[in-house]
Design a protein around this motif. Structure first.
Motif, short mmCIF file in Angstrom:
data_model
loop_
_atom_site.label_atom_id
_atom_site.label_comp_id
_atom_site.label_asym_id
_atom_site.label_seq_id
_atom_site.Cartn_x
_atom_site.Cartn_y
_atom_site.Cartn_z
N SER A 167 -7.47 -13.47 -1.07
CA SER A 167 -6.55 -13.55 0.05
C SER A 167 -7.14 -14.37 1.19
O SER A 167 -8.24 -14.07 1.67
CB SER A 167 -6.22 -12.15 0.56
OG SER A 167 -5.49 -12.23 1.76
N GLU A 211 1.76 -12.04 0.65
CA GLU A 211 0.63 -11.74 -0.23
C GLU A 211 0.75 -10.38 -0.91
O GLU A 211 -0.10 -10.02 -1.70
CB GLU A 211 -0.68 -11.81 0.57
CG GLU A 211 -1.01 -13.20 1.03
CD GLU A 211 -2.38 -13.28 1.65
OE1 GLU A 211 -3.23 -12.38 1.39
OE2 GLU A 211 -2.62 -14.22 2.41
N LEU A 212 1.78 -9.63 -0.59
CA LEU A 212 2.01 -8.32 -1.21
C LEU A 212 3.04 -8.48 -2.32
O LEU A 212 4.02 -9.20 -2.18
CB LEU A 212 2.53 -7.33 -0.18
CG LEU A 212 1.61 -7.02 0.99
CD1 LEU A 212 2.33 -6.15 2.00
CD2 LEU A 212 0.35 -6.34 0.51
N ASP A 262 4.80 -8.12 7.85
CA ASP A 262 3.35 -8.16 7.71
C ASP A 262 2.74 -6.79 7.98
O ASP A 262 3.26 -6.01 8.79
CB ASP A 262 2.77 -9.19 8.68
CG ASP A 262 3.25 -10.60 8.39
OD1 ASP A 262 3.82 -10.81 7.31
OD2 ASP A 262 3.06 -11.48 9.25
N ARG A 315 2.84 1.42 1.61
CA ARG A 315 2.33 0.52 2.64
C ARG A 315 1.36 1.26 3.59
O ARG A 315 0.31 0.72 3.94
CB ARG A 315 3.48 -0.08 3.45
CG ARG A 315 4.22 -1.15 2.66
CD ARG A 315 5.46 -1.61 3.39
NE ARG A 315 5.99 -2.78 2.74
CZ ARG A 315 5.74 -4.03 3.12
NH1 ARG A 315 4.98 -4.25 4.16
NH2 ARG A 315 6.24 -5.04 2.46
N VAL A 337 -2.20 -8.53 7.03
CA VAL A 337 -1.85 -8.96 5.68
C VAL A 337 -0.42 -9.49 5.70
O VAL A 337 0.51 -8.75 6.00
CB VAL A 337 -1.98 -7.79 4.68
CG1 VAL A 337 -1.55 -8.23 3.29
CG2 VAL A 337 -3.38 -7.25 4.66
N LEU A 397 -1.88 1.78 1.77
CA LEU A 397 -2.64 0.53 1.66
C LEU A 397 -3.32 0.20 2.99
O LEU A 397 -4.50 -0.17 3.01
CB LEU A 397 -1.71 -0.61 1.24
CG LEU A 397 -2.37 -1.98 1.12
CD1 LEU A 397 -3.39 -1.97 -0.02
CD2 LEU A 397 -1.33 -3.05 0.89
N SER A 442 0.80 -4.15 -4.73
CA SER A 442 -0.44 -4.83 -5.11
C SER A 442 -0.81 -5.86 -4.05
O SER A 442 0.05 -6.53 -3.48
CB SER A 442 -0.27 -5.54 -6.45
OG SER A 442 0.00 -4.60 -7.46
N PHE A 443 -2.14 -5.96 -3.82
CA PHE A 443 -2.67 -6.92 -2.86
C PHE A 443 -3.93 -7.53 -3.46
O PHE A 443 -4.86 -6.81 -3.83
CB PHE A 443 -2.98 -6.23 -1.53
CG PHE A 443 -3.70 -7.10 -0.55
CD1 PHE A 443 -3.15 -8.29 -0.11
CD2 PHE A 443 -4.93 -6.72 -0.05
CE1 PHE A 443 -3.81 -9.08 0.80
CE2 PHE A 443 -5.61 -7.51 0.86
CZ PHE A 443 -5.05 -8.69 1.28
N ASP A 444 -3.96 -8.87 -3.56
CA ASP A 444 -5.11 -9.57 -4.13
C ASP A 444 -6.16 -9.74 -3.04
O ASP A 444 -6.15 -10.72 -2.29
CB ASP A 444 -4.68 -10.91 -4.70
CG ASP A 444 -5.78 -11.55 -5.54
OD1 ASP A 444 -6.88 -10.98 -5.60
OD2 ASP A 444 -5.51 -12.61 -6.14
#
Length: 141
Positions: free
Chosen positions: A49, A17-18, A4, A91, A13, A94, A43-45
């Motif tokens: 989320s 979810e990634l 995470d 990462r 996060v 992000l 990518s992360f929505d």
């Protein structure tokens, strides 16, 4: 790498979810640049989320509006030769982006008037500067 991402104390996060995509990088790599899939797209929505609190979601969507495609934030990293380093770089990037977007807005500035002393010092400095420049006028009589 399936761990995470801790963005802030209130925002974590989940790794589920990634999503990561790998492709061939145009960056460094020597002869292996055409065979190794070292470029990483993370990518992360953000829009859908459940990990993002609602009050943060609106702020983050507004701040990252120009970087989102259908509510999805995508980070690409290809500056390293290895896929592992590029995954770490993506990462970190992000996390930095999400942390900056989630930061509270700065406090409003209360407008103030300049003090009497500062106004007088400014005018005195302007007069000194004008006298200095006055001596530079090349009058040859």
């Amino acid at each position: 790498m399936g761990e995470d991402l801790v963005v802030t104390r209130t925002l974590v996060v989940p790794a589920a979810e990634l999503s990561e995509r790998f492709s061939r990088s145009s960056g460094p790599g020597g002869q292996g640049v055409n065979t190794a899939d070292s470029r990483v797209e993370l990518s992360f929505d953000l829009a859908s989320s459940p990990a993002v609190p609602e009050h943060l979601r609106n702020r983050m969507l507004a701040r990252l509006d120009n970087r989102l495609v259908d509510g999805v934030l995508t980070i690409a990293a290809s500056e390293f030769r290895t896929q592992l380093k590029n995954r770490q770089a993506a990462r970190e990037r992000l996390v930095r982006l999400l942390r900056d977007a989630a930061a509270p807005p700065p406090p409003k500035r209360r407008p103030t008037k300049p003090t009497k002393g500062s106004q007088e010092r400014r005018i005195a400095e302007k007069k000194r500067r004008a006298q200095t420049k006055q001596g530079r006028t090349g009058r040859w009589d």
